[in-house]
Design an enzyme around this catalytic site. Sequence first.
Site, short mmCIF file in Angstrom:
data_model
loop_
_atom_site.label_atom_id
_atom_site.label_comp_id
_atom_site.label_asym_id
_atom_site.label_seq_id
_atom_site.Cartn_x
_atom_site.Cartn_y
_atom_site.Cartn_z
N LYS A 171 -0.81 -0.37 -22.87
CA LYS A 171 0.28 -1.11 -22.23
C LYS A 171 0.53 -2.42 -22.97
O LYS A 171 -0.32 -3.30 -23.00
CB LYS A 171 -0.11 -1.46 -20.79
CG LYS A 171 1.01 -2.12 -20.02
CD LYS A 171 0.55 -2.78 -18.73
CE LYS A 171 0.18 -4.22 -18.92
NZ LYS A 171 1.30 -5.10 -19.30
N GLY A 222 -5.77 -11.19 -23.74
CA GLY A 222 -4.83 -12.04 -23.00
C GLY A 222 -5.52 -13.32 -22.59
O GLY A 222 -6.50 -13.74 -23.21
N SER A 223 -5.03 -13.92 -21.53
CA SER A 223 -5.54 -15.23 -21.15
C SER A 223 -6.86 -15.12 -20.40
O SER A 223 -7.19 -14.06 -19.82
CB SER A 223 -4.50 -15.94 -20.27
OG SER A 223 -4.35 -15.21 -19.07
N THR A 226 -6.37 -14.24 -16.65
CA THR A 226 -6.15 -12.81 -16.38
C THR A 226 -7.43 -12.03 -16.67
O THR A 226 -7.75 -11.07 -15.96
CB THR A 226 -4.99 -12.27 -17.22
OG1 THR A 226 -3.87 -13.13 -17.07
CG2 THR A 226 -4.60 -10.88 -16.80
N GLY A 227 -8.17 -12.43 -17.68
CA GLY A 227 -9.42 -11.75 -18.02
C GLY A 227 -10.38 -11.71 -16.84
O GLY A 227 -11.04 -10.69 -16.60
N GLU A 244 -10.85 -10.05 -24.78
CA GLU A 244 -10.54 -11.02 -25.84
C GLU A 244 -9.60 -12.04 -25.22
O GLU A 244 -8.44 -11.73 -24.94
CB GLU A 244 -9.86 -10.32 -27.03
CG GLU A 244 -10.75 -9.33 -27.75
CD GLU A 244 -11.85 -9.98 -28.58
OE1 GLU A 244 -11.83 -11.22 -28.72
OE2 GLU A 244 -12.71 -9.26 -29.08
N CYS A 278 -4.34 -17.02 -30.58
CA CYS A 278 -5.58 -17.33 -29.85
C CYS A 278 -6.49 -18.19 -30.72
O CYS A 278 -7.18 -19.06 -30.21
CB CYS A 278 -6.27 -16.06 -29.42
SG CYS A 278 -6.57 -14.89 -30.75
N GLU A 375 -5.71 -25.13 -23.38
CA GLU A 375 -5.11 -24.32 -24.44
C GLU A 375 -3.59 -24.47 -24.36
O GLU A 375 -2.97 -24.00 -23.42
CB GLU A 375 -5.49 -22.84 -24.27
CG GLU A 375 -4.94 -22.00 -25.39
CD GLU A 375 -5.15 -20.50 -25.21
OE1 GLU A 375 -5.03 -19.99 -24.09
OE2 GLU A 375 -5.40 -19.84 -26.23
P1 NAD Z 1 -1.71 -12.67 -20.14
O1 NAD Z 1 -3.13 -12.71 -19.69
O2 NAD Z 1 -0.68 -13.28 -19.28
O3 NAD Z 1 -1.24 -11.16 -20.35
C1 NAD Z 1 -1.89 -10.27 -21.22
C2 NAD Z 1 -1.60 -8.85 -20.80
O4 NAD Z 1 -2.20 -8.62 -19.51
C3 NAD Z 1 -0.12 -8.51 -20.63
O5 NAD Z 1 0.09 -7.19 -21.09
C4 NAD Z 1 0.08 -8.61 -19.13
O6 NAD Z 1 1.14 -7.82 -18.66
C5 NAD Z 1 -1.24 -8.08 -18.61
N1 NAD Z 1 -1.64 -8.52 -17.27
C6 NAD Z 1 -1.21 -9.61 -16.60
N2 NAD Z 1 -1.84 -9.70 -15.41
C7 NAD Z 1 -2.70 -8.66 -15.35
C8 NAD Z 1 -3.67 -8.22 -14.39
N3 NAD Z 1 -3.89 -8.89 -13.24
N4 NAD Z 1 -4.39 -7.12 -14.66
C9 NAD Z 1 -4.23 -6.46 -15.82
N5 NAD Z 1 -3.32 -6.81 -16.77
C10 NAD Z 1 -2.58 -7.91 -16.54
O7 NAD Z 1 -1.73 -13.29 -21.60
P2 NAD Z 1 -0.50 -13.59 -22.53
O8 NAD Z 1 0.21 -14.79 -21.98
O9 NAD Z 1 0.26 -12.32 -22.78
O10 NAD Z 1 -1.23 -13.97 -23.91
C11 NAD Z 1 -1.59 -15.28 -24.23
C12 NAD Z 1 -3.09 -15.47 -24.03
O11 NAD Z 1 -3.80 -14.46 -24.73
C13 NAD Z 1 -3.61 -16.79 -24.60
O12 NAD Z 1 -4.54 -17.35 -23.70
C14 NAD Z 1 -4.31 -16.37 -25.88
O13 NAD Z 1 -5.32 -17.25 -26.32
C15 NAD Z 1 -4.85 -15.04 -25.49
N6 NAD Z 1 -5.11 -14.23 -26.68
C16 NAD Z 1 -6.40 -13.93 -27.00
C17 NAD Z 1 -6.66 -13.21 -28.15
C18 NAD Z 1 -8.07 -12.87 -28.57
O14 NAD Z 1 -8.23 -12.01 -29.42
N7 NAD Z 1 -9.09 -13.51 -28.03
C19 NAD Z 1 -5.60 -12.79 -28.95
C20 NAD Z 1 -4.31 -13.11 -28.58
C21 NAD Z 1 -4.07 -13.83 -27.43
#
Ligand code: NAD
Length: 479
Positions: A171, A222-223, A226-227, A244, A278, A375
């Site tokens: 997704k 992702g963030s 959310t993680g 990640e 990130c 961040e």
């Molecule tokens: P986000 O957490 O908002 O979303 C990431 C993904 O998760 C999206 O596909 C979103 O639709 C999905 N999502 C949202 N809520 C969810 C839930 N409750 N359950 C499951 N999935 C859900 O992050 P973002 O704004 O898309 O990305 C930016 C963040 O990602 C920044 O904090 C950045 O540092 C981090 N990031 C980390 C890495 C890494 O490798 N460590 C790489 C790139 C980005």
Amino acid sequence: MNFDSDYAMTIGGERVSGGATFEVLNPATEAVIARAPDASRNQLDAAVAAARTAFPDWAATPIAERRAALTALGDAVLANIDGLKRLLTAEQGKPHGDAEMEIGGAGMWLKGAATLELPVMVNEDSAERYSETRHVPIGVVGAIAPWNFPMILAMFKVGPALLAGNTMVLKPSPFTPLTTLKFGELAAAILPPGVLNIVTGGDALGPWMTEHPGIDKVSFTGSTATGRRVMQSASATLKRVTLELGGNDPAIVMPDVDVEAIAEELFWAAFRNNGQICIATKRMYVHADIYEPLKAALVTYARTVKIGDGAEQGTQIGPINNKPQYDRVLELIQDARDKGYTFLLGGDAANVPGYFIPVTIIDNPPEDSRIVQEEQFGPVLPLIKFDDLDDVIARANASDYGLGGSVWGVDEDRAFAVAERIASGTVWVNETQHLTPFAAFGGMKQSGVGVEGGLEGLLEYTNTQTIVRRRRPAGALPS
Ligand code: NAD
């Protein structure tokens, strides 16, 4: 392939439209460029069922064939680089050159990951017993990707997961679904049906995946906020998780650097992809001896950088990808204004259509300021002065994040010794953001759980299994 329209999910090898759809915007213009399928719960169930059905055969397929399929998929991505890059720029905002690097990197990542080996460890090989430990696929992987690097971050997951014999439901972010949907069509022509399914949807779809009983592992990028939710949701069925997450990477610039030579590289460490990386440098600690000249060199270089629509020739920095992130970055800038910090550059929203924020550099804000502690994930860099090495290392490490970091200095051994003391999953000396399919990458502390890349990343897509064979003389089995 037509990259400009006709966006469909890939489920069980078939093109599937959503009952409903959602709008996808170009962040440079705020114009709606397409509608993407909004998967229903039944459609997610169908994707998971297709992945489960495909799993036994794919797991039993000789690894050489899985390697060949992933290599062919990598080649297909590379062969379609032009269409994919234009689409990526349109939905993500990054300049064409950066989009081309991302798509090229995605293809190369698949091909690189395809060469990894799954080790077998012989624990004992004696007259009494043979024992080996090997790595078997887990089952169905639910992969969830963010919007900053939609393609390459998805490939971090697709390559190793499929090589290890798993099947997948992937997704992308609702802000950047289109390139991944087209990638799904390329994959459908190469992989057996159901091995890789692509679903798109709104905010409900991610949580449906993390709680889905038919998904065995979640690989999430992702963030950090959310993680945490992903881990909590995955715990109900004890899914394996790789997370990640976010970072607040420090760069430590030692007093012996050649300021003029290094300013451009340091600028891009913070501002590449508009700071939406990130592992972007998010706090730049500069030794007092060179603080003033480096500050001047950074500002001078920054004034030469062209910001605009990523589809226009010569653009080096595009818009922020989406409105919520745009608002968040502006809010951090406003906080810095309210606190009276000094802006060396930028600090205002650009008064044009699109989510544009000028390059913003803040002069030596306090260590406990929000722009240093949080961040920003956007084009705002705090430059911070230091004069004591132990103190700056302690400040660099005083964070719940621990994703990346960098140390810059002519005396490489000295810089390396500083790098060894940074509590981050990856620390670079005299470069940054260099990742390969052959090295582990992940976060310490609240920047993540587990790693991607390298042997360690591959093993995250496996269950560890020990098989023990007792050797007995013929006829010696107890009855
Ligand atoms: P986000 O957490 O908002 O979303 C990431 C993904 O998760 C999206 O596909 C979103 O639709 C999905 N999502 C949202 N809520 C969810 C839930 N409750 N359950 C499951 N999935 C859900 O992050 P973002 O704004 O898309 O990305 C930016 C963040 O990602 C920044 O904090 C950045 O540092 C981090 N990031 C980390 C890495 C890494 O490798 N460590 C790489 C790139 C980005």
